[in-house]
Design a protein around this motif. Sequence first.
Motif, PDB file in Angstrom:
ATOM      1  N   MET A   1       0.854  -1.191   0.000  1.00 42.42           N
ATOM      2  CA  MET A   1       0.000   0.000   0.000  1.00 42.42           C
ATOM      3  C   MET A   1       0.897   1.251   0.000  1.00 42.42           C
ATOM      4  O   MET A   1       1.897   1.282   0.696  1.00 42.42           O
ATOM      5  N   ASN A   2       0.524   2.232  -0.807  1.00 44.24           N
ATOM      6  CA  ASN A   2       1.217   3.521  -0.748  1.00 44.24           C
ATOM      7  C   ASN A   2       0.259   4.622  -1.226  1.00 44.24           C
ATOM      8  O   ASN A   2      -0.853   4.321  -1.661  1.00 44.24           O
ATOM      9  N   GLN A   3       0.720   5.867  -1.141  1.00 47.99           N
ATOM     10  CA  GLN A   3      -0.167   7.000  -1.449  1.00 47.99           C
ATOM     11  C   GLN A   3      -0.702   6.916  -2.888  1.00 47.99           C
ATOM     12  O   GLN A   3      -1.896   7.098  -3.122  1.00 47.99           O
ATOM     13  N   GLU A   5      -1.030   4.320  -4.948  1.00 47.95           N
ATOM     14  CA  GLU A   5      -1.976   3.196  -5.118  1.00 47.95           C
ATOM     15  C   GLU A   5      -3.350   3.539  -4.557  1.00 47.95           C
ATOM     16  O   GLU A   5      -4.377   3.264  -5.168  1.00 47.95           O
ATOM     17  N   ARG A  19      -4.685  10.993   2.626  1.00 48.23           N
ATOM     18  CA  ARG A  19      -3.306  10.949   3.126  1.00 48.23           C
ATOM     19  C   ARG A  19      -2.980   9.555   3.617  1.00 48.23           C
ATOM     20  O   ARG A  19      -3.773   8.943   4.345  1.00 48.23           O
ATOM     21  N   TYR A  20      -1.818   9.081   3.211  1.00 49.12           N
ATOM     22  CA  TYR A  20      -1.385   7.739   3.612  1.00 49.12           C
ATOM     23  C   TYR A  20      -0.089   7.844   4.415  1.00 49.12           C
ATOM     24  O   TYR A  20       0.818   8.598   4.044  1.00 49.12           O
ATOM     25  N   TYR A  21       0.019   7.079   5.483  1.00 44.80           N
ATOM     26  CA  TYR A  21       1.247   7.035   6.279  1.00 44.80           C
ATOM     27  C   TYR A  21       1.633   5.586   6.548  1.00 44.80           C
ATOM     28  O   TYR A  21       0.779   4.770   6.850  1.00 44.80           O
ATOM     29  N   GLU A  22       2.940   5.334   6.421  1.00 40.47           N
ATOM     30  CA  GLU A  22       3.409   3.980   6.744  1.00 40.47           C
ATOM     31  C   GLU A  22       3.260   3.713   8.228  1.00 40.47           C
ATOM     32  O   GLU A  22       2.879   2.622   8.642  1.00 40.47           O
ATOM     33  N   SER A  23       3.573   4.719   9.026  1.00 43.26           N
ATOM     34  CA  SER A  23       3.433   4.551  10.473  1.00 43.26           C
ATOM     35  C   SER A  23       3.000   5.878  11.081  1.00 43.26           C
ATOM     36  O   SER A  23       3.528   6.934  10.742  1.00 43.26           O
ATOM     37  N   ASP A  48      -0.629   2.306   7.551  1.00 43.29           N
ATOM     38  CA  ASP A  48      -0.296   0.875   7.500  1.00 43.29           C
ATOM     39  C   ASP A  48      -0.091   0.368   8.931  1.00 43.29           C
ATOM     40  O   ASP A  48      -0.533  -0.730   9.272  1.00 43.29           O
ATOM     41  N   ASN A  66       1.578  -3.979   7.707  1.00 37.11           N
ATOM     42  CA  ASN A  66       1.274  -4.965   6.656  1.00 37.11           C
ATOM     43  C   ASN A  66       0.176  -5.957   6.974  1.00 37.11           C
ATOM     44  O   ASN A  66       0.206  -7.078   6.461  1.00 37.11           O
TER      45      ASN A  66
END
Length: 265
Positions: A1-3, A5, A19-23, A48, A66
């Motif tokens: 998953m990323n911004q 996608e 807005r997407y954040y890994e953590s 994520d 994940n």
Amino acid sequence: MNQAELQNALSDLPLGDIRYYESITSTNDYAADWINQAPPDLSLVVADEQTRGRGRSGRRWFTPPNSALAFSLVIYPTNEYRRSKLTLYTGLGALAVTQTLERNFNLKPKIKWPNDVLLEGKKVCGILVESHWQGDQLLALILGIGINIAPSSVPQETLTYSATSVEDILGKSTDRINFLKGVLENIVDWRKRINSLEFITAWEQRLAFRGQSMRITLEGQASMQAEIMGLDSLGKLKLQLISGEEIIVQAGEIQIQPLVDSSSI
Ligand code: BTN
């Protein structure tokens, strides 16, 4: 998953900013700060991993990397829904997740009022709706949803309830973005009808333990035996006590448990 996608997969939906954040600590906390910049209606924050994910009543919500879906939507409700908004929007989230599980995977989830989605009687999703006020004016609601997708998203520690994941139940892997898209489509669709009988009926049809006698504990009160009757027009829970009296439960902390030993109640 990323911004990219996410942005691409959700481009057909009438959302605000994405807005997407890994953590991140908590998507609900992020959204609460974001409100100060007045993002558009239905702005979405997805993480994520959450390092301080929150559940109801100050509980922790586990979101390792994940493995899960953790997201929050900024919603500006209109005045007509002033009363019982938290309950109605909790139902909106629960119904949207439930229908995604039904439509995408042919599963038979149930909604444990007010905020849990169950698969095979085990919790697979939790919902946390929070309101933000300026004086007595409601600025926005934050609809936070956490879904256990992979088995690793289910906490190993002992919980007060049993939990599972979508993949545990399906026995195969699941595309998180596709799942998220399904939930958001259902939210957008049902939100238009959140004040309708159709919405309450769809929610009520999926209510766990409906027609069953359960042990009910309301915050700060002794537990009692009551039958779960259904929902009123504002999504509040209707219970019938053994005396025959019907009571309506407001949103708040409620525990619904099986009658293990009804003689002790
Ligand atoms: C509960 O069952 O107690 C509610 C759990 C809500 C978890 C979600 S995950 C996304 C959003 N961010 C949070 O910190 N909590 C909600």
